[in-house]
Motif scaffolding. Sequence first.
Motif, mmCIF file in Angstrom:
data_model
loop_
_atom_site.group_PDB
_atom_site.id
_atom_site.type_symbol
_atom_site.label_atom_id
_atom_site.label_comp_id
_atom_site.label_asym_id
_atom_site.label_seq_id
_atom_site.Cartn_x
_atom_site.Cartn_y
_atom_site.Cartn_z
ATOM 1 N N GLN A 10 0.857 -1.160 0.020
ATOM 2 C CA GLN A 10 -0.054 -0.216 0.026
ATOM 3 C C GLN A 10 0.584 1.272 0.111
ATOM 4 O OE1 GLN A 10 -2.490 -1.077 3.608
ATOM 5 N NE2 GLN A 10 -4.002 -1.624 2.208
ATOM 6 N N THR A 30 1.744 7.227 -6.440
ATOM 7 C CA THR A 30 0.561 8.234 -6.828
ATOM 8 C C THR A 30 1.176 9.642 -6.412
ATOM 9 O OG1 THR A 30 -0.245 7.892 -4.686
ATOM 10 C CG2 THR A 30 -1.462 6.660 -6.272
ATOM 11 N N LEU A 46 1.934 1.891 -3.476
ATOM 12 C CA LEU A 46 0.871 2.759 -4.143
ATOM 13 C C LEU A 46 0.918 4.005 -3.925
ATOM 14 C CD1 LEU A 46 -1.580 2.617 -6.286
ATOM 15 C CD2 LEU A 46 -2.826 1.763 -4.514
ATOM 16 N N TYR A 106 5.090 -2.443 -10.283
ATOM 17 C CA TYR A 106 3.739 -2.777 -9.539
ATOM 18 C C TYR A 106 2.591 -3.595 -9.408
ATOM 19 C CZ TYR A 106 0.468 -1.512 -5.515
ATOM 20 O OH TYR A 106 -0.288 -1.721 -4.713
ATOM 21 N N THR A 144 5.038 1.607 -12.171
ATOM 22 C CA THR A 144 3.754 1.421 -12.121
ATOM 23 C C THR A 144 3.419 0.153 -12.795
ATOM 24 O OG1 THR A 144 3.128 3.801 -12.196
ATOM 25 C CG2 THR A 144 1.348 2.068 -12.892
#
Length: 145
Positions: A42, A49, A45, A110, A107
Amino acid sequence: MRRVASVGVLALAILLAALAAAPPPPARPAHEFMREKLGLSQKVLEGLTAEDFALVEDRARRLGAMSLEPPWQVMDHPDYAQHSLAFRRQAEALARAAAARNLDGATLAYVRLTMSCIDCHKFVRGKRVAALDSRGMELRKEQTL
């Protein structure tokens, strides 16, 4: 002075022997270990962002390192070892992309890392269900005898 030094050496030897004989700390339960893994992913992420590449790289490296810890090893199976290897490779690709400040590459890594988690969890669940089914068959055979 010499007596004080020898007493100190003796005390140190006793302390080291006691530490060596002490039982290792208890292993973390698997659910706690997996919760930590989830928390790290998490954070990845969050880092993606916010384009916080240092956060992404750090958490990716920590995730890769987790896959080498004892709680990770939930079964001894060649396919499980392959899943773990794929996870480590994706974690490393994620860390490298973050180090290069490559948002698109990080990304994608991920997403691939997440897919490797899902694939492995699906594999482990399948093996456990198969084991339960075979155990159930054995129990039913015993009950009919």
